[in-house]
Design a protein around this motif. Structure first.
Motif, PDB file in Angstrom:
ATOM      1  N   SER A 157       0.725  -1.197   0.061  1.00 18.88           N
ATOM      2  CA  SER A 157       0.126   0.069  -0.157  1.00 18.88           C
ATOM      3  C   SER A 157       0.852   1.129  -0.103  1.00 18.88           C
ATOM      4  O   SER A 157       2.023   0.997   0.353  1.00 18.88           O
ATOM      5  N   GLY A 158       0.415   2.400  -0.332  1.00 23.00           N
ATOM      6  CA  GLY A 158       1.102   3.559  -0.427  1.00 23.00           C
ATOM      7  C   GLY A 158       1.613   3.861   1.252  1.00 23.00           C
ATOM      8  O   GLY A 158       2.685   4.446   1.539  1.00 23.00           O
ATOM      9  N   THR A 159       0.669   3.748   2.213  1.00 32.96           N
ATOM     10  CA  THR A 159       1.255   3.618   3.532  1.00 32.96           C
ATOM     11  C   THR A 159       2.442   3.198   3.686  1.00 32.96           C
ATOM     12  O   THR A 159       3.316   3.467   4.536  1.00 32.96           O
ATOM     13  N   ASN A 179       5.451   4.507   2.040  1.00 29.08           N
ATOM     14  CA  ASN A 179       5.996   5.413   2.893  1.00 29.08           C
ATOM     15  C   ASN A 179       6.646   5.523   4.172  1.00 29.08           C
ATOM     16  O   ASN A 179       7.562   5.944   4.416  1.00 29.08           O
ATOM     17  N   PHE A 236      -0.704  14.410   2.268  1.00 30.98           N
ATOM     18  CA  PHE A 236      -1.360  13.223   2.679  1.00 30.98           C
ATOM     19  C   PHE A 236      -0.285  12.115   2.240  1.00 30.98           C
ATOM     20  O   PHE A 236       0.179  12.121   1.151  1.00 30.98           O
ATOM     21  N   HIS A 237       0.277  11.254   3.273  1.00 24.05           N
ATOM     22  CA  HIS A 237       1.118  10.353   3.319  1.00 24.05           C
ATOM     23  C   HIS A 237       0.535   8.708   3.602  1.00 24.05           C
ATOM     24  O   HIS A 237       1.384   7.860   3.411  1.00 24.05           O
ATOM     25  N   GLU A 284       4.962  15.830  -1.798  1.00 21.81           N
ATOM     26  CA  GLU A 284       4.064  15.152  -2.893  1.00 21.81           C
ATOM     27  C   GLU A 284       4.577  16.420  -4.270  1.00 21.81           C
ATOM     28  O   GLU A 284       4.044  17.328  -3.731  1.00 21.81           O
ATOM     29  N   GLU A 323      -4.690  14.653  -2.121  1.00 23.58           N
ATOM     30  CA  GLU A 323      -5.892  14.596  -1.183  1.00 23.58           C
ATOM     31  C   GLU A 323      -5.995  15.897  -0.784  1.00 23.58           C
ATOM     32  O   GLU A 323      -7.202  16.468  -0.596  1.00 23.58           O
ATOM     33  N   ASP A 372       6.550  11.739  -2.515  1.00 24.53           N
ATOM     34  CA  ASP A 372       5.386  10.915  -2.480  1.00 24.53           C
ATOM     35  C   ASP A 372       4.899  10.757  -3.663  1.00 24.53           C
ATOM     36  O   ASP A 372       4.119  11.702  -3.911  1.00 24.53           O
ATOM     37  N   VAL A 377       2.758   8.405  -4.866  1.00 23.08           N
ATOM     38  CA  VAL A 377       1.587   7.361  -4.741  1.00 23.08           C
ATOM     39  C   VAL A 377       0.580   7.470  -5.685  1.00 23.08           C
ATOM     40  O   VAL A 377       0.102   6.901  -6.225  1.00 23.08           O
ATOM     41  N   GLN A 378       0.147   9.005  -5.670  1.00 18.74           N
ATOM     42  CA  GLN A 378      -0.962   9.473  -6.402  1.00 18.74           C
ATOM     43  C   GLN A 378      -0.465  10.095  -7.959  1.00 18.74           C
ATOM     44  O   GLN A 378      -1.037   9.861  -8.780  1.00 18.74           O
ATOM     45  N   LYS A 420      -1.041   3.190  -5.657  1.00 23.13           N
ATOM     46  CA  LYS A 420      -2.240   3.299  -6.457  1.00 23.13           C
ATOM     47  C   LYS A 420      -2.021   2.765  -7.939  1.00 23.13           C
ATOM     48  O   LYS A 420      -2.601   1.671  -7.795  1.00 23.13           O
TER      49      LYS A 420
HETATM   50  C1  LIG Z   1      -3.384   7.477  -1.376  1.00 25.01           C
HETATM   51  C2  LIG Z   1      -2.256   8.104  -1.014  1.00 25.01           C
HETATM   52  C3  LIG Z   1      -1.230   7.299   0.127  1.00 25.01           C
HETATM   53  C4  LIG Z   1      -1.843   6.373   0.998  1.00 25.01           C
HETATM   54  O1  LIG Z   1      -1.894   5.020   0.228  1.00 25.01           O
HETATM   55  P1  LIG Z   1      -2.720   3.705   0.621  1.00 25.01           P
HETATM   56  O2  LIG Z   1      -2.429   2.824  -0.295  1.00 25.01           O
HETATM   57  O3  LIG Z   1      -4.107   4.103   0.948  1.00 25.01           O
HETATM   58  O4  LIG Z   1      -1.988   3.417   1.964  1.00 25.01           O
HETATM   59  C5  LIG Z   1       0.056   8.070   0.364  1.00 25.01           C
HETATM   60  N1  LIG Z   1       0.162   9.017  -0.298  1.00 25.01           N
HETATM   61  C6  LIG Z   1      -0.517   9.700  -1.196  1.00 25.01           C
HETATM   62  C7  LIG Z   1       0.078  10.789  -1.809  1.00 25.01           C
HETATM   63  C8  LIG Z   1      -1.698   9.305  -1.635  1.00 25.01           C
HETATM   64  O5  LIG Z   1      -2.504   9.780  -2.478  1.00 25.01           O
END
Ligand SMILES: *Cc1c(COP(=O)(O)O)cnc(C)c1O
Length: 406
Positions: free
Chosen positions: A107-109, A112, A141-142, A193, A198, A226, A228-229, A255
């Motif tokens: 997961s993103g969590t 990170n 958001f991380h 980011e 978010e 980060d 992730v998104q 993601k």
């Molecule tokens: C969604 C998100 C996360 C968390 O990812 P999860 O898979 O929900 O744990 C971390 N950082 C960013 C920038 C995100 O958009």
């Protein structure tokens, strides 16, 4: 299909699931490309993409094929053994990016969490155990573990869980002077980011990311992106850092990486990776062969000129529709973001009502997202058909009219 779902309804959610979400009042049961159907057979155009996850739409044939083939071959090994899909995927990522080493999580969590632990550990073993300060940003958001949510810049998510990990400071995003004011030799990392997702779909300015790079170099701190998104093609480049020409020390991806199958990755250099040794960190599922096989198939499709160039063409079509809606209804004060991560900020008279527009949109048959209470967010498939954009936007316009006209 029908009988399989008759006993399960939206109200079942309230009886069996923790009340941490407020899902829409319908249950999707099937998806194909950028269309989704609910239990009642109602059809939706999907501009939410599972929150920027289903980058190739639903049930893409190449991903289904990869899942089926690997599913009949080998599902799981743990990290007591390595596996071919994980090694193949790592090679692809390294060939296409600044990275020299990769680790997979779920997961993103977790990606990170890995990044922040690595940054702290690297500073601890290479410099000093007192070099532990992390600089992060308001509205960032991380993730949701205690460490990642504490690095995130939204107290509404991080308050109320007891003492937070220490030595994390937050300053305003895109404000280099504010970073300078708190930066020092005790800083181990700056976490950012490149496009806040978010927090409201806000892209960093080039000067900001360049300035962070220079400050990190000056103070021997690591620059952590980060993505992730913003990563995996969403910006129109494989990773958003490529737009800026600013190379991070550590980058996280999740993601869209698995196109809907849970997987994440942390990318870094050989030097930084070598601060860790066997036993420093780990995950039972991380690098699972099923996840890596699907992500490998997604990677091969996303990392092509056709898909990446298509992102900006499709963005232009989205923006054209949003501007037309704006001319008609005077709804947005700003249309922003990059590629197919599109934010549309609501005018003052509609502030706080993003969820109303989201629910009205679902009613009209189009799934959209919000990013906080004041911003509509669109994160569709990177290969969404132009005809789906036209149809979905026509439905969104109807929804906007219904909210505006009460
Ligand atoms: C969604 C998100 C996360 C968390 O990812 P999860 O898979 O929900 O744990 C971390 N950082 C960013 C920038 C995100 O958009």
């Amino acid at each position: 299909m029908a009988t399989e779902h008759t006993a399960i309804t939206r109200s079942t959610f309230d009886e069996v699931i923790l009340p941490i979400y407020a899902p829409a009042d319908f249950i999707p049961v099937k998806g194909k490309g950028s269309r989704v159907w609910d239990q009642q057979g109602k059809e939706y155009v999907d501009f939410a993409g599972g929150i920027a996850v289903t980058a190739l739409g639903h049930c893409h044939p190449a991903l289904v094929e990869a899942l089926k083939t690997q599913g009949e071959t080998l599902w799981h090994t743990s990290n007591v053994f390595t596996n071919e899909p994980a090694l193949r995927l790592a090679r692809k990522i390294i060939d296409a990016s600044f990275a020299e080493r990769v680790v997979f999580m779920n997961s993103g969590t977790e990606a990170n969490e890995t990044a922040f632990k690595l940054a702290r550990h690297y500073a601890c073993v290479r410099h000093s155990p007192f070099k532990s300060k992390i600089i992060a940003f308001h509205n960032a958001f991380h993730g949701r573990s205690l460490f990642t949510v504490s690095v995130g810049g939204q107290p509404k998510y991080s308050d109320g869980f007891g003492p937070k990990p220490a030595d994390i400071v937050h300053v305003p995003f895109n404000d280099l002077h504010a970073v300078k004011a708190v930066m020092d030799d005790h800083t181990c990392a700056v976490v950012v980011e490149p496009i806040q997702g978010e927090g409201g779909v806000t892209a960093a300015t080039p000067e900001f990311l360049q300035g962070l790079r220079a400050l990190c170099d000056e103070h021997q701190a690591l620059l952590v992106f980060d993505e992730v998104q913003s990563g995996m093609g969403r910006s129109g480049e494989l990773f958003a850092y490529m737009h800026y020409g600013v190379i991070p020390d550590i980058l996280t991806s999740a993601k869209a990486l698995g196109g809907g199958f849970p997987i994440s990755a942390m990318l870094t250099t050989q030097d930084i990776a070598s601060a860790f040794h066997a036993g420093s960190h780990g995950s039972t599922y991380g690098g699972n062969p099923l996840a890596c096989a699907v992500a490998g198939a997604a990677f091969d499709i996303i990392n092509t000129p056709e898909v990446l160039n298509g992102v900006n063409e499709k963005r232009a079509l989205f923006v054209k529709h949003l501007e037309k809606i704006n001319q008609q209804y005077d709804l947005f004060s700003d249309i922003r973001g990059m590629g197919l991560l599109i934010g549309a900020e609501l005018k003052p008279q509609y502030k706080g009502r993003a969820r109303d527009f989201l629910y009205a949109a679902a009613g009209e048959g189009v799934m959209v997202l919000n990013a906080g209470p004041d911003v509509m967010r669109f994160a569709p498939s990177l290969v969404v058909e132009d005809s789906d954009i036209d149809e979905g936007m026509a439905r969104f316009a109807k929804a906007a009219a219904s909210v505006i006209n009460g």
